[in-house]
Design a protein around this motif. Sequence first.
Motif, PDB file in Angstrom:
ATOM      1  N   THR A  97      36.004  46.739  40.454  1.00  0.00           N
ATOM      2  CA  THR A  97      35.283  45.603  39.879  1.00  0.00           C
ATOM      3  C   THR A  97      34.467  44.896  40.950  1.00  0.00           C
ATOM      4  OG1 THR A  97      37.101  45.316  38.303  1.00  0.00           O
ATOM      5  CG2 THR A  97      35.536  43.510  38.492  1.00  0.00           C
ATOM      6  N   LEU A 101      36.597  38.935  35.427  1.00  0.00           N
ATOM      7  CA  LEU A 101      36.183  39.059  34.027  1.00  0.00           C
ATOM      8  C   LEU A 101      34.657  39.075  33.909  1.00  0.00           C
ATOM      9  CD1 LEU A 101      38.784  36.697  32.313  1.00  0.00           C
ATOM     10  CD2 LEU A 101      38.600  39.185  32.012  1.00  0.00           C
ATOM     11  N   THR A 136      37.734  44.300  32.356  1.00  0.00           N
ATOM     12  CA  THR A 136      38.351  44.808  31.112  1.00  0.00           C
ATOM     13  C   THR A 136      37.641  46.066  30.616  1.00  0.00           C
ATOM     14  OG1 THR A 136      37.011  43.221  29.864  1.00  0.00           O
ATOM     15  CG2 THR A 136      39.278  42.589  30.382  1.00  0.00           C
ATOM     16  N   THR A 137      36.335  46.169  30.886  1.00  0.00           N
ATOM     17  CA  THR A 137      35.608  47.399  30.541  1.00  0.00           C
ATOM     18  C   THR A 137      36.123  48.561  31.371  1.00  0.00           C
ATOM     19  OG1 THR A 137      33.630  46.112  30.005  1.00  0.00           O
ATOM     20  CG2 THR A 137      33.323  48.463  30.406  1.00  0.00           C
ATOM     21  N   LEU A 181      39.079  48.745  32.714  1.00  0.00           N
ATOM     22  CA  LEU A 181      40.431  49.025  32.234  1.00  0.00           C
ATOM     23  C   LEU A 181      40.407  49.955  31.038  1.00  0.00           C
ATOM     24  CD1 LEU A 181      43.512  48.537  32.046  1.00  0.00           C
ATOM     25  CD2 LEU A 181      43.005  46.460  30.727  1.00  0.00           C
ATOM     26  N   ALA A 182      39.503  49.697  30.107  1.00  0.00           N
ATOM     27  CA  ALA A 182      39.413  50.517  28.893  1.00  0.00           C
ATOM     28  C   ALA A 182      39.056  51.969  29.207  1.00  0.00           C
ATOM     29  CB  ALA A 182      38.384  49.919  27.936  1.00  0.00           C
ATOM     30  N   ALA A 193      47.051  48.101  32.730  1.00  0.00           N
ATOM     31  CA  ALA A 193      46.981  46.843  31.980  1.00  0.00           C
ATOM     32  C   ALA A 193      47.947  45.815  32.557  1.00  0.00           C
ATOM     33  CB  ALA A 193      47.281  47.092  30.508  1.00  0.00           C
ATOM     34  N   CYS A 203      46.386  44.476  35.633  1.00  0.00           N
ATOM     35  CA  CYS A 203      45.298  43.565  35.238  1.00  0.00           C
ATOM     36  C   CYS A 203      45.845  42.197  34.850  1.00  0.00           C
ATOM     37  CB  CYS A 203      44.536  44.157  34.046  1.00  0.00           C
ATOM     38  SG  CYS A 203      42.889  44.696  34.479  1.00  0.00           S
ATOM     39  N   HIS A 204      46.957  42.198  34.154  1.00  0.00           N
ATOM     40  CA  HIS A 204      47.580  40.941  33.754  1.00  0.00           C
ATOM     41  C   HIS A 204      47.918  40.095  34.990  1.00  0.00           C
ATOM     42  CE1 HIS A 204      50.123  38.171  31.442  1.00  0.00           C
ATOM     43  NE2 HIS A 204      51.002  38.291  32.423  1.00  0.00           N
TER      44      HIS A 204
END
Length: 386
Positions: free
Chosen positions: A80, A322, A327-328, A330-331, A345, A348-349
């Motif tokens: 990121t 963010l 999140t992109t 992560l997906a 995930a 990420c949390h």
Amino acid sequence: MSDRSVLPSPDTEALAHSEALLAVLKQQIQQHHGWLSFDQYMNTVLYAPQHGYYTNGSAKFGSSGDFVTAPVLSPLFGQTLARQISPLLSQTAGNMYEFGAGDGHLAATLLKALPPEALKNYYIIELSSELAQRQRQYIQQHAPAAAAKVQHLKQLPAVFDGIILGNEVLDAMPVPVYRRYPDRIMEMGVVWQNNQPDWSEKPVDKPETAALIMQTFPAIDTVYQSELHPQQYAFVSTLAQKLQRGAMIWIDYGFDAQQYYHPQRNQGSLIGHYRHHTVQDVFFHPGLMDLTAHVNFTRIADAGVDHDLDLIGYTTQSHFLLNLGITTLLAQTASPEQPEYIRAAAACHTLLDQHEMGELFKVIAFGKNVEVDWLGFQQGDLCHKL
């Protein structure tokens, strides 16, 4: 917080390191006429040759060490971050300069994530030969295609043309500690007492320091203890003066000055990290425990702006990541039902949650002679609080 009774016991080799460092500290205190300022103590326990926390060869990072950093938690952090660095890098000579590279996790991730044509050199400024060797091994194993771009430096280059990066670097810089009483200002130091180091105070001898504390520390009915950050300011100032073109990005835990010196934060921010426990006793097994102070980001902002850098943004780690689309990423790791995704995930949390790293960790960035959209600060910019 943890007291000594519930902390894991060090092994025989570790205790020997600590005992050797205690002998160094005893001699140092004697050489300073029985009283050592706390920043001198902190510098010794962290960086003394062979026996200091960062020089004794023990594991520091990850599950087998004392704490976990964001790059170790997940490569998503570095991937990121690369989204912000990439367009900046292409406007410079293509150099990355990383301070506090740890075991090399962030470097390895960035070496793979940044465009090869944009990244010419990856400089790691590292004083510890032992850590430098660990970094080389990790990078060779995890980013072999780009390992040849890595160079280790023990001294600052004459000028910087590229991106300066530090994750959890500023918090490890020694800080002096002071107390403001209703009727006097005292500096906290260390004496040798009962065969171990212990706190001691003496009047502040510099009028300008006393005046700064009067301006900075709130007046309360009892005692207000906290830190100043001259070494952090001097360090960022030096880099700012050497930066010809590019950017500086600092990621660390801390507050703006108003939060840092809140009347209720009357014990300061000094804390120890030992085997994933937080320790309030700063004299716990010297050399075996990391010792840190939170960052005063207002002073970091001053250091950059005072030396002609543009303050680009200041925000929480959560907003920064963010904004850049973590999140992109992560997906894209795997399908939601797969173990790989579930692990990513969970990491990420931790990186984003306000009760974990998301709110306490902040990101501050400066630029010079570069023009680019700083997407990391699109929402949630807190510069007005500095």
